[in-house]
Each structure stands twice: as C-alpha cells, then as structure tokens.
Design an enzyme around this catalytic site. Structure first.
Site, PDB file in Angstrom:
ATOM      1  N   GLN A  76      14.646  72.567  72.781  1.00  0.00           N
ATOM      2  CA  GLN A  76      15.920  73.087  73.302  1.00  0.00           C
ATOM      3  C   GLN A  76      16.022  72.882  74.818  1.00  0.00           C
ATOM      4  OE1 GLN A  76      18.708  74.142  72.108  1.00  0.00           O
ATOM      5  NE2 GLN A  76      18.155  74.049  69.951  1.00  0.00           N
ATOM      6  N   SER A  77      15.583  71.730  75.291  1.00  0.00           N
ATOM      7  CA  SER A  77      15.577  71.463  76.727  1.00  0.00           C
ATOM      8  C   SER A  77      16.991  71.252  77.283  1.00  0.00           C
ATOM      9  CB  SER A  77      14.736  70.211  76.989  1.00  0.00           C
ATOM     10  OG  SER A  77      14.981  69.709  78.286  1.00  0.00           O
ATOM     11  N   ASN A  78      17.324  72.024  78.318  1.00  0.00           N
ATOM     12  CA  ASN A  78      18.591  71.803  79.028  1.00  0.00           C
ATOM     13  C   ASN A  78      18.538  70.524  79.840  1.00  0.00           C
ATOM     14  OD1 ASN A  78      19.835  74.429  78.386  1.00  0.00           O
ATOM     15  ND2 ASN A  78      18.152  75.244  79.626  1.00  0.00           N
TER      16      ASN A  78
END
Ligand SMILES: *Cc1c(COP(=O)(O)O)cnc(C)c1O
Length: 338
Positions: A76-78
C-alpha cells in the site's frame, strides 16, 4: 544556500500548497497555535509528499535519457502510487516492486487503496513476499528492459536521496515565505518519518535559510531506532552538502519513536482516534499508516506540554505537515470501522 534552480526538474505539483490554521482541533486540544501544511494537496494522483520529490527525480531521469522507472514500496505504498502517476504523466514505463510483508490483512488491503490506483496508472506490478524475491524481480526487470534497449532509472524507497529531498528543501523555503506573509513564526514542524527524505530536506533547508525551526519526525516505520537516527543524520549531511548548507548538530535532529505501535502499517488505537478527531474537527482526512500516527504523536506531545517552552515568542505556531496517504483509508476499512 547554493542556487539549485538549474537542477533538472519537472513540474506537476500544485504549489505552493496551502498553510492553514486548525482552530477547532486547536480548541479541542487547548492549543490555539496549530496550523497544517497541506502537502496532501500537491495535486498529483490524490497528492502527498512524494510528488515534490518526484519533480526532481523524474527530472533527473529525463535528463539522463531514461524512458523507464523502477521503484519500491510496501503493497500500500503512497510513494509507488505517486511514482506510477508521475511516470504516466511523463510518458515513461513504470515498474513497481512491492514488498508484501506488512502483517495487516483485510480484503481491502490487497485490492483497494493505492494498489487499485497503481493499476489504473498502468504500472507493472511485481509483488514480492521476501527481500530475496524482490531482488530477483529487480534482476528480471533490469535484464528485460536492457534486452529491449530501454533505459532504466531507479528511484530508491520513498524517493529518499539527495535529489528527492530537494523537494523538501523547497518546502522549507515555501513555509518560510508563507509564514512571513502571515506574520507567523514557525516554532516546530511535526511530520511522519519513514525513509527520512522529507525530514532531512526540511532540516537541511531550514538550516541553510538560517531559520531556527525545530522539525520533529514521528517514526512510523523503523523498529530499530538507532538505525533510523543514523539514516536521518547521514541524509541531512548529504542534502546539506548538495545545497551548500551548514552542518547540523545531532542535537538538532528530533525523532520520536513511541507512536509506531507494533510496527509499520499496523493500526494503533491512538491513530484511529486521531483520524476521527481531525476528520470531525477540521473536515480533513489523514491516513492510517503515516499521518494518523504522526498526528497521534502531535496530540500526545501537545497534551504533555512539550511545546510550552517559556521562551516561546509571540505568534509562534506549530505546523503539522500533512504528507498525504489518503488512499490508505480505503485499505484499512475494517480497522477504522471498529
Ligand atoms: C512516504 C510518506 C511519509 C514519509 O516520508 P519519508 O520522506 O519517507 O520519511 C509520510 N507520510 C506519507 C503519507 C508518506 O507516503
């Protein structure tokens, strides 16, 4: 400070981002001096702090003639999502090597949030369960791109190197001019810290501008506190050298480690409270992985009287740097519903 106007840079961020008061949250906390810097409004793909870094990183990639970018992050990396959007915008192919190691599971975590957006931006996803698998994926990508005659530019985790941090040197400059316009003195900036590029850019930037602003990083990432402190110190030195700024004493580097809970990406009760409190008092969305824990830290520090220095100057304010992360809310639906 050295002039870095001639450093390669692209332009896709909406700048300057707003600097706004948070009167209702301030009243709730009995701390009327709370402001927020809205880097969740940097404009690219729901915004966030990686956009400022990517202006310099994609600029450098293009200057080197690269047509493909590769970067890394959690599932879930921004950072991965903003890189995917920046690459689409720049007409580049984007590979994302995503390490699926955060021990948080709900159906939305594996399908929604940033991951959904990565796919929309057309990024090529390589999900790895271990560091070894990630290294294998990188080798495969490098080999394949090489065979096709494409030129690859590798962006480190979080876009954190001296080039990326220039985005936050610029942010320090932006904050100084905004505070001057409003007649404010910024005493402290509080930010979430993981790969340290944001905090390092701010610290080096304020030092180069000779502005005595304390930057407090809330560690949301690293269980090994000494390792994070060392990384921050090295990065600050590297950024200062790049911009021709002064050295920064270790005593001027502030990291707080007590708000991470059980680890990166794992919800805490204080994070959930902070997300709800900011939503209900200011109508602002913060996120479960970074800004929620950073805000939980800010709230705890305000309550503990950490900002009540007797020498506080008239008009001195505390600025919360909103680094984005909004899509994460949708990946943590169950945690926030409880
Ligand atoms: C990456 C990120 C951070 C941390 O920034 P670093 O420069 O990696 O320390 C903070 N908040 C959000 C929302 C992020 O995505």
């Amino acid at each position: 400070m050295k002039n870095f106007d001639d450093v390669a840079r692209t332009s896709f961020a909406h700048l300057p981002t707003p600097l706004e008061p948070m009167p209702r949250l301030g009243a709730r906390l009995d701390c009327p001096r709370l402001w927020i810097k809205r880097d969740d409004c940097t404009g690219l793909a729901v915004g966030g702090n990686k956009t400022r870094k990517l202006e310099f990183l994609i600029g450098e990639a293009q200057a080197q003639g690269a047509d493909t970018v590769l970067t890394f992050g959690a599932l879930q990396s921004n950072h991965a999502r903003q890189t995917a959007a920046a690459a689409a915008r720049a007409g580049m192919v984007c590979h994302l090597v995503l390490l699926d190691t955060v021990e948080y599971r709900e159906p939305a975590y594996e399908a929604s949030g940033n991951l959904l957006l990565d796919r929309l931006f057309g990024a090529k996803l390589h999900v790895a369960k271990t560091e070894t698998q990630a290294a294998d994926a990188v080798r495969r990508i490098v080999g394949a791109e090489d065979a096709e005659g494409r030129k690859l530019y590798v962006i480190p985790v979080g876009g954190s190197n001296a080039t990326g941090s220039l985005g936050y040197v610029e942010c320090a400059r932006e904050l100084c001019s905004q505070s001057r316009e409003r007649g404010l003195t910024i005493g402290t900036v509080v930010t979430a810290t993981s790969s340290t590029g944001t905090q390092a850019g701010l610290v080096a930037g304020f030092a180069a501008l000779d502005e005595p602003v304390r930057v407090v990083g809330i560690n949301v990432y690293q269980q090994d506190h000494a390792a994070l402190e060392k990384q921050l110190a090295e990065r600050v030195a590297e950024v200062s050298a790049t911009i021709g700024g002064p050295g920064v004493a270790p005593s001027s580097l502030h990291l707080r480690h007590e708000f991470i809970g059980e680890g990166y990406g794992l919800p805490t009760p204080a994070m959930c409270e902070a997300v709800e409190l900011v939503a209900r008092s200011e109508g602002i969305l913060i996120d479960p992985v970074y800004t929620g824990k950073a805000m939980a830290g800010l709230i705890a520090l305000v309550r503990a009287g950490e900002f009540e220095r007797p020498t506080r100057k008239e008009g001195e304010v505390i600025v919360f740097l909103h680094t984005g992360g909004t899509p994460g809310l949708f990946a943590y639906r169950d945690a926030l519903r409880e």
